[in-house]
Motif scaffolding. Structure first.
Motif, PDB file in Angstrom:
ATOM      1  N   UNK A 403       0.945  -1.223   0.140  1.00  0.00           N
ATOM      2  CA  UNK A 403       0.114   0.201  -0.368  1.00  0.00           C
ATOM      3  C   UNK A 403       0.598   1.716  -0.565  1.00  0.00           C
ATOM      4  N   UNK A 404       0.732   1.971   0.926  1.00  0.00           N
ATOM      5  CA  UNK A 404       1.398   3.323   1.046  1.00  0.00           C
ATOM      6  C   UNK A 404       2.031   3.696   2.368  1.00  0.00           C
ATOM      7  N   UNK A 405       3.039   2.746   2.987  1.00  0.00           N
ATOM      8  CA  UNK A 405       4.082   3.175   4.300  1.00  0.00           C
ATOM      9  C   UNK A 405       4.564   2.547   3.736  1.00  0.00           C
ATOM     10  N   UNK A 406       5.646   3.456   4.031  1.00  0.00           N
ATOM     11  CA  UNK A 406       7.047   3.083   4.518  1.00  0.00           C
ATOM     12  C   UNK A 406       8.038   3.574   5.345  1.00  0.00           C
ATOM     13  N   UNK A 407       8.842   2.438   6.167  1.00  0.00           N
ATOM     14  CA  UNK A 407       8.791   2.229   7.565  1.00  0.00           C
ATOM     15  C   UNK A 407      10.601   1.961   6.929  1.00  0.00           C
ATOM     16  N   UNK A 408      11.845   3.232   8.046  1.00  0.00           N
ATOM     17  CA  UNK A 408      12.770   3.204   7.226  1.00  0.00           C
ATOM     18  C   UNK A 408      13.463   3.851   8.362  1.00  0.00           C
ATOM     19  N   UNK A 409      15.161   3.707   8.623  1.00  0.00           N
ATOM     20  CA  UNK A 409      16.230   4.626   9.222  1.00  0.00           C
ATOM     21  C   UNK A 409      17.034   5.686   8.037  1.00  0.00           C
ATOM     22  N   UNK A 410      17.141   6.832   8.805  1.00  0.00           N
ATOM     23  CA  UNK A 410      18.054   7.859   8.726  1.00  0.00           C
ATOM     24  C   UNK A 410      19.910   6.760   8.961  1.00  0.00           C
ATOM     25  N   UNK A 411      20.428   6.612   8.322  1.00  0.00           N
ATOM     26  CA  UNK A 411      21.678   5.700   8.187  1.00  0.00           C
ATOM     27  C   UNK A 411      22.643   5.806   7.314  1.00  0.00           C
ATOM     28  N   UNK A 412      23.524   6.340   7.716  1.00  0.00           N
ATOM     29  CA  UNK A 412      24.190   7.173   7.565  1.00  0.00           C
ATOM     30  C   UNK A 412      25.453   6.271   7.541  1.00  0.00           C
ATOM     31  N   UNK A 413      26.257   6.218   6.022  1.00  0.00           N
ATOM     32  CA  UNK A 413      27.274   5.140   5.476  1.00  0.00           C
ATOM     33  C   UNK A 413      28.251   4.272   6.619  1.00  0.00           C
ATOM     34  N   UNK A 414      28.201   3.162   7.375  1.00  0.00           N
ATOM     35  CA  UNK A 414      29.072   2.242   8.192  1.00  0.00           C
ATOM     36  C   UNK A 414      27.915   2.616   9.868  1.00  0.00           C
ATOM     37  N   UNK A 415      27.290   3.206   9.586  1.00  0.00           N
ATOM     38  CA  UNK A 415      26.693   2.973  10.839  1.00  0.00           C
ATOM     39  C   UNK A 415      25.812   1.653  11.640  1.00  0.00           C
ATOM     40  N   UNK A 416      25.857   1.223  13.021  1.00  0.00           N
ATOM     41  CA  UNK A 416      25.316   0.139  13.314  1.00  0.00           C
ATOM     42  C   UNK A 416      23.909   0.274  12.448  1.00  0.00           C
ATOM     43  N   UNK A 417      22.824  -0.903  12.834  1.00  0.00           N
ATOM     44  CA  UNK A 417      21.322  -0.540  12.675  1.00  0.00           C
ATOM     45  C   UNK A 417      20.734  -0.369  13.777  1.00  0.00           C
ATOM     46  N   UNK A 418      21.015  -0.385  15.366  1.00  0.00           N
ATOM     47  CA  UNK A 418      20.828  -0.225  16.492  1.00  0.00           C
ATOM     48  C   UNK A 418      21.035   1.333  16.332  1.00  0.00           C
ATOM     49  N   UNK A 419      22.411   1.501  16.139  1.00  0.00           N
ATOM     50  CA  UNK A 419      22.566   3.335  16.455  1.00  0.00           C
ATOM     51  C   UNK A 419      21.854   4.197  15.173  1.00  0.00           C
ATOM     52  N   UNK A 420      21.408   3.877  14.124  1.00  0.00           N
ATOM     53  CA  UNK A 420      21.141   4.461  12.731  1.00  0.00           C
ATOM     54  C   UNK A 420      19.643   4.441  13.550  1.00  0.00           C
ATOM     55  N   UNK A 421      18.881   3.455  14.724  1.00  0.00           N
ATOM     56  CA  UNK A 421      18.087   3.678  15.306  1.00  0.00           C
ATOM     57  C   UNK A 421      17.712   4.872  16.172  1.00  0.00           C
ATOM     58  N   UNK A 422      18.404   4.580  16.596  1.00  0.00           N
ATOM     59  CA  UNK A 422      17.949   5.514  17.739  1.00  0.00           C
ATOM     60  C   UNK A 422      18.403   6.913  17.512  1.00  0.00           C
ATOM     61  N   UNK A 423      19.622   7.105  16.227  1.00  0.00           N
ATOM     62  CA  UNK A 423      19.787   7.962  15.581  1.00  0.00           C
ATOM     63  C   UNK A 423      18.244   9.021  15.210  1.00  0.00           C
ATOM     64  N   UNK A 424      17.801   8.001  14.218  1.00  0.00           N
ATOM     65  CA  UNK A 424      16.589   7.687  13.103  1.00  0.00           C
ATOM     66  C   UNK A 424      14.948   8.848  14.743  1.00  0.00           C
TER      67      UNK A 424
END
Ligand SMILES: *Cc1c(COP(=O)(O)O)cnc(C)c1O
Length: 481
Positions: A403-424
């Motif tokens: 449908x029309x929902x998108x879930x995503x992270x702000x993830x600067x290159x090299x950042x772990x998923x966990x850190x990107x989740x906190x940052x986002x």
């Protein structure tokens, strides 16, 4: 004391026209400003406390002065969902024809409980149209009823289920209900839990089934849960599937669920509050074909039908069952030749003329117009996914249904998923939301906090989406250093 001839409550036709034109001008200036205005401007502290402590007005105020106050103190601080840069929850703007319909509906002010006046026929008309749109025109009996929104539409559908599954429930209450179980996915909307609760089953009666990697109810997990519960002496009675979850727009495997319900004599309920309108879009329609097999379906016209808050509709396959779920007219007094009252099929007695805004909106756009709008939103979500993949050293795409929902992270290159989740989470809550140009919210996918953008807005463009991503990437960089 003599009674004045014309009450000061009334307006002359000329006074009314002037007032309505002033109000229409306010709406027009709101529409004209949408392109530039922030999605959201915080309510100033002074205004907040002024509202919370406002004394009851003892004498009256001239209507034009009230409009002026609306313009100054209410209109500038919207929720934001009329803005093309609002991406939160599932809150769409209304078609401009909707507030016009609201004015006309309230001016006529019928109660659409039932009877023989135009508003009743308009509601029957739009319910037929909505049935055709979501693909259940083939139901032989089948009954629809408008209501306030998806939550109440789900309650109506599940109340019909309860009436079918628990003999004498209206006389005896829930004494026969112990051990009954209803199944939804972990992504099922919270209103299902509320419905199960207020219908008296108790929240424990709702078992939440794990989802697959696409956020759809996992069939193997469902089979296991059903066997476990039967082995424990419990009684499965219903599956409440989602046609469009609010988290990521997932559609449960409705075909398989419908077959399972038939095999195991379970009531098949579908929460289509968000996704049902996508049945008019050829690319999504096959996923929703099992609507035809459902026992009850909840839909929400103030979402993808753009009719403005509030309006939902419940559809139940067995008309007689729905009627006996709510009617207090004894069988022997029911006149089958006359049209049954809507109040016999739902919760309210006095009912507003919601149907008018649905009727005017569907006439205004037609099926083709609606198809274009819904397809456009789905296309914009695809565009957002494409941009996320193209900018993969800045972003991570996490989940997105059909449908029309998108879930995503702000993830600067090299950042772990966990850190990107906190940052986002920080970017959304500490930068994007307070700044107000855009409005979006966070959610969790697979335990990871993330940004969630829902596009249910016919004014949103690709440029708005690019600008959103630019803002998130910029704030992400600023918060990292
Ligand atoms: C919005 C929504 C609901 C609740 O509907 P309301 O109109 O808010 O009462 C239920 N389920 C889903 C999937 C929704 O998107």
């Amino acid at each position: 004391m003599s009674i004045p001839l014309r009450s000061s409550a009334d307006l002359s036709p000329e006074e009314f026209t002037n007032l309505a034109v002033s109000a229409a001008n306010l709406v027009a200036s709101h529409l004209a400003g949408l392109g530039d205005a922030k999605a959201r401007t915080a309510v100033p502290e002074s205004l907040r406390s002024a509202f919370l402590s406002a004394p009851l007005p003892v004498s009256g105020t001239a209507p034009q002065d009230i409009l002026n106050e609306f313009e100054k103190n209410i209109m500038p601080f919207p929720m934001g969902n009329t803005s093309p840069r609002f991406f939160a929850w599932v809150n769409s703007p209304p078609l401009p024809i909707a507030p016009v319909a609201d004015m006309l509906a309230t001016a006529m002010n019928p109660s659409v409980a039932g009877g023989d006046h135009a508003a009743v026929y308009v509601e029957h008309c739009v319910l037929n149209w909505l049935r055709e749109m979501i693909g259940i025109r083939s139901w032989k009996s089948g009954k629809g009823v408008l209501c306030s929104g998806g939550s109440v539409a789900n309650i109506i559908g599940l109340a019909a289920m309860r009436h079918k599954k628990i003999p004498n429930v209206r006389e005896e209450g829930m004494s026969g209900a112990s051990g009954m179980r209803i199944y939804t996915s972990t992504q099922g909307h919270s209103c299902l839990e509320k419905a199960v609760d207020i219908l008296g089953f108790g929240r424990k009666a709702l078992r939440k089934i794990a989802v697959d990697s696409q956020g759809r109810m996992d069939l193997a997990a469902l089979h296991t849960a059903l066997s476990e519960d039967r082995a424990a002496g419990l009684k499965p009675i219903c599956i409440a599937a989602s046609a469009g979850t609010v988290n990521a727009g997932a559609i449960d495997p409705l075909d398989q669920l419908s077959r399972l319900c038939q095999e195991q004599d379970l009531w098949f309920h579908i929460d289509g509050s968000y996704g049902a309108m996508a049945a008019i879009v050829p690319s999504v329609a096959p996923l929703l074909k099992a609507f035809e097999q459902a026992d009850s379906i909840a839909t929400d016209q103030h979402k993808w039908a753009y009719v403005g808050v509030e309006c939902g509709a419940a559809f139940v396959r067995d008309e007689a069952n729905l009627r006996s779920t709510f009617s207090l007219v004894p069988e022997y007094l029911r006149d089958d030749a006359a049209m049954a009252w809507f109040s016999e099929y739902s919760i309210q007695q006095t009912r507003g003329f919601r149907a008018l805004k649905v009727w005017m909106s569907i006439k205004h756009l037609g099926l083709e117009g609606y198809r274009t709008l819904v397809e456009r939103d789905i296309g914009l979500a695809a565009y957002l996914r494409k941009r996320l993949l193209e900018r993969k050293d800045e972003f991570e795409l996490l989940a997105s249904g059909p449908l029309s929902i998108v879930c995503f992270l702000c993830r600067p290159q090299g950042m772990s998923l966990e850190d990107a989740a906190r940052l986002t989470k920080r970017v959304v809550l500490e930068a994007i939301q307070p700044e107000g140009t855009f409005f979006l919210t966070t959610t969790e996918v697979g335990g990871l906090p993330c940004a969630r953008a829902c596009i249910v807005n016919f004014r949103t463009t690709e440029a708005d989406i690019d600008a959103l991503l630019d803002a998130i990437a910029r704030e992400g960089k600023r918060l990292v250093v």
